[in-house]
Design an enzyme around this catalytic site. Structure first.
Site, mmCIF file in Angstrom:
data_model
loop_
_atom_site.group_PDB
_atom_site.id
_atom_site.type_symbol
_atom_site.label_atom_id
_atom_site.label_comp_id
_atom_site.label_asym_id
_atom_site.label_seq_id
_atom_site.Cartn_x
_atom_site.Cartn_y
_atom_site.Cartn_z
ATOM 1 N N ASP A 47 0.872 -1.165 0.000
ATOM 2 C CA ASP A 47 0.000 0.000 0.000
ATOM 3 C C ASP A 47 0.919 1.227 0.000
ATOM 4 O O ASP A 47 2.112 1.138 0.288
ATOM 5 C CB ASP A 47 -0.948 -0.013 1.210
ATOM 6 C CG ASP A 47 -2.147 0.913 0.978
ATOM 7 O OD1 ASP A 47 -2.084 1.770 0.059
ATOM 8 O OD2 ASP A 47 -3.157 0.794 1.700
HETATM 9 C C1 BGC Z 1 -5.054 3.338 0.192
HETATM 10 C C2 BGC Z 1 -5.135 2.411 -1.001
HETATM 11 C C3 BGC Z 1 -4.988 3.190 -2.275
HETATM 12 C C4 BGC Z 1 -3.675 3.951 -2.234
HETATM 13 C C5 BGC Z 1 -3.401 4.774 -3.475
HETATM 14 C C6 BGC Z 1 -3.841 4.247 0.138
HETATM 15 O O1 BGC Z 1 -3.942 5.254 1.085
HETATM 16 O O2 BGC Z 1 -5.052 2.601 1.390
HETATM 17 O O3 BGC Z 1 -6.373 1.736 -0.979
HETATM 18 O O4 BGC Z 1 -5.063 2.353 -3.383
HETATM 19 O O5 BGC Z 1 -3.703 4.845 -1.124
HETATM 20 O O6 BGC Z 1 -4.292 5.834 -3.572
#
Ligand code: BGC
Length: 703
Positions: free
Chosen positions: A243
């Protein structure tokens, strides 16, 4: 032999990968293992390997952003806004999940994205989780069915699904610090099934590791869940990306199964999977073959996406996509109460209707923290009603309340300012009084339910209860429409109001879908994908005070008793149960039987029943099959969903519904042998219209 994307067999792809890798330097390989932009990681230009482009996820293909998350200011990146995850789950339709995936895949293709950071389907462990709206359900089986269909739909367009967030990422409070501990059985029976199904049955190409820790180790470097379970047991062939900002080490993360570090900061060469990884390889702490494995996984995903030469071109904002969104939205809407038969709305009865509440004119494609979409269009509820009945009925709008917060958007416990605005309420009551009927739109919004924070309570925010009370007192013909992506405390409304509808952050066609359900063009068929508790303390994590944890540890003491499994087993009456949702018609269940009385391991259990539509409207019913083990030697939930089917039945007609399960589906995870075990003995199969509305049951024996 199976022919893959490029017309190449898996063997031919393996040869191509080897050829490319032989020509690459260590630096070029490691260049592919970390981000080189907000949503990109590098390719190798001289070898014809393009950058890998990903994008959020799950509400639609996000607009293009600059590296500081500001809008890139393009005019070409508007997209379709798809209903939120729990809305899709409320349709209980794998077919709609597949269509949802196909349409989103076509849009991703058209926008040049190779990986969609979707679907997201962590289990709804607490109704407060700010991302409940993004996720599907509290039930692992419903979750898995939708996840597999979404992944298949998306990947049919040569766009990789990045399933997230692997795993046990069930709260936003302390999400980057909290370590989750839970029994192996709960992990296997509740939290992993949808991931396992998406990998094994859906063949998902990409997995995103979660922010949190599991048993003390960050998910981005969790050897057990990444190397042992995902890549080992499940034989996952694709790539694991962290993530955004969820990588915490170089050597551990590299050796424990992470393939790409995302959300890296500039300068990119300083990140864990950049220069420090080159150094770790040179020091012998990470092997060359570990690096090669990562690069070949990335290339493998590329040969199914960006390097696939016969991939479709993609389509953006087509009428077809709008139709998919409309179908999902209409089938997601849940009729909670209709005791005066006020719905479907007989518009001939009213000269004017008051449309009240901020959510009647709100849009939901963006807001709060986290992924949204720059919607090409979004029809709000008032516009939807105007387009459907505006020529026959005068619609009079009053805002009724204004969203207002006690704390800012990045507070971990989101709190609404609950002060009713008496002047607005009075004005709304006045409008309601002078109208034939009133529709009050309340609930949450994308600011209140958001990534990065959990709600502090289940209370209706912004003085909405006072608004409903005043409008209901002013006009007895009041319909309450609650818009949200998660449970709210509707206790008082359930008691005082006769007509309650639950709608969602329902995509570009939101208002049209809602108007068509209210007026009866579409008969509601949505069913709740999670339990609405009477009070927060009735929910397992809260009853056992294991949320949000202490000293960065949260122990899932409720074990396998998540959602309705807890409520049923502990005999706690919910406000609205899992699987609940009314229709404008009624369905009679009869002749429920199985093809045999006793089964052996490996056999299929064929279940049949008759379903009659006894009312005057055609409609779709979700037939749900729950299983109970009588006198089990281990703890069992009182009921577990094992099959379901959504079926269309014409008014007055009867259809035969067939469901199939495997004897293996009755297994529990036995920690003593670390495997699934089917206990012999008697099982009760229960068919119902919700988890609490069981219509017939039959006993079978497993030998
Ligand atoms: C989230 C993800 C997301 C990523 C990119 C993170 O803060 O947990 O679900 O895909 O950001 O935006």
């Amino acid at each position: 032999m199976k022919i893959y994307a490029q017309g190449l067999s898996e063997t031919a792809i393996a040869v191509k990968i080897k050829e490319k890798m032989q020509q690459m330097t260590l630096e070029e390989k490691i260049g592919m293992l970390h981000a080189n932009g907000l949503f990109t990681s590098a390719g190798v230009t001289r070898l014809g390997i393009p950058d890998l482009m990903s994008d959020d996820g799950p509400l639609g293909v996000r607009e293009d952003l600059k590296s500081n998350w500001a809008s890139a200011g393009l005019t070409t990146d508007s997209a379709t806004f798809f209903p939120n995850g729990s809305a899709l789950a409320a349709t209980w339709s794998a077919d709609l999940a597949r269509r949802f995936g196909v349409a989103m895949g076509e849009e991703a293709r058209a926008r040049g994205k190779h990986i969609m950071l979707a679907p997201a389907f962590n289990i709804t462990r607490t109704p407060l989780n700010g991302r409940t709206y993004e996720y599907y359900s509290e039930d692992p089986f419903l979750n898995a069915q939708l996840a597999v269909a979404s992944v298949k739909g998306l990947q049919s367009q040569f766009v990789a699904a990045c399933i997230k967030h692997y795993a046990v990422n069930n709260q936003e409070v302390d999400r980057s610090g909290v370590s989750v501990t839970l029994s192996e059985r709960a992990l296997r029976e509740i939290y992993l099934p949808a991931f396992k199904a998406a990998v094994i049955d859906g063949n998902a190409w990409v997995v995103m590791s979660a922010y949190n820790k599991f048993r003390g180790e960050y998910l981005g470097e969790n050897k057990y869940l990444l190397n042992d379970v995902l890549k080992g047991e499940w034989k996952f062939k694709g790539l694991v990306m962290s993530d955004w900002g969820g990588t915490h080490s170089t050597v551990n993360a590299a050796n424990h199964g992470l393939d790409i570090e995302m959300g890296s900061r500039q300068p990119y060469n300083t990140n864990y999977f950049a220069d420090p990884l080159i150094a770790a390889v040179k020091d012998g702490k990470v092997s060359q073959s570990t690096i090669d494995d990562k690069v070949s996984r990335i290339l493998w995903v590329m040969y199914h996406t960006s390097l696939a030469t016969n991939a479709p071109a993609g389509k953006l904002n087509t009428p077809d996509h709008s139709k998919t969104v409309y179908d999902v939205a209409t089938e997601a809407i849940v009729l909670l109460k209709n005791s005066k038969q006020m719905l479907p709305l007989n518009t001939a009865k009213y000269k004017s209707i008051a449309v009240i509440g901020d959510n009647a004119t709100q849009t939901f494609h963006s807001g709060g923290f986290g992924a949204g979409v720059k919607a090409k269009y979004e029809v709000n509820a008032l516009e939807g009603l105007k387009s459907r009945i505006g020529n026959r009925v005068e619609l009079k709008f009053a805002q009724g309340y204004k969203p207002d917060y006690k704390n800012n958007y990045n507070a971990q416990r989101k709190e609404a300012a609950n002060k009713p605005d008496m002047a607005m309420i009075q004005q709304a009551a006045e409008v309601a009084k002078n109208s034939g009927a009133a529709i009050v739109f309340i609930g949450g919004n994308r600011e209140y339910e958001s990534e990065g924070s959990d709600r502090k309570t289940l209370d209706l925010p912004f003085g909405e209860q006072e608004l409903v009370d005043a409008v209901t007192a002013a006009n007895p013909n009041t319909i309450v429409v609650v818009v949200g992506g998660a449970p709210y405390d509707l206790g008082k409304i359930k008691q005082n109001n006769h007509t309650i509808v639950f709608s969602w952050y329902n995509g570009s066609e939101n208002g049209n879908a809602l108007a068509d359900v209210l007026t009866g063009k579409v008969n509601p068929s949505g069913k709740l994908p999670f339990t609405f508790p009477v009070k927060l303390e009735d929910s397992p994590a809260h009853a056992l005070k294991t949320y949000p944890g202490e000293n960065h540890v949260t122990e899932y003491k409720e074990g396998i008793l998540v959602g309705y499994r807890w409520f049923d087993t502990k005999k706690i009456e919910p406000m609205y149960p899992f699987g609940y949702g009314l229709s404008y018609t009624n369905y009679a269940y009869s002749d429920f039987h199985t093809n045999k009385a006793a089964y052996k391991k490996g056999e299929k259990i064929n279940v049949t029943l008759k379903l009659k539509n006894t009312g005057k409207y055609a409609g779709k019913e979700v037939v749900q099959l729950y299983v109970t083990k009588d006198g089990s030697k281990v703890e069992r939930a009182d009921k577990e969903l094992k099959a379901f089917k959504k079926v269309m039945v014409e008014a007055g007609k009867e259809v035969i519904v067939k469901l199939e399960l495997d004897v293996n589906d009755l297994a529990y995870y036995d920690e003593a042998v670390n495997n699934w075990v089917v206990e012999p003995g008697r099982y009760k199969l229960q068919a119902g219209s919700s988890s609490k509305d069981i219509r017939s049951l039959v006993n079978i024996t497993i030998n």
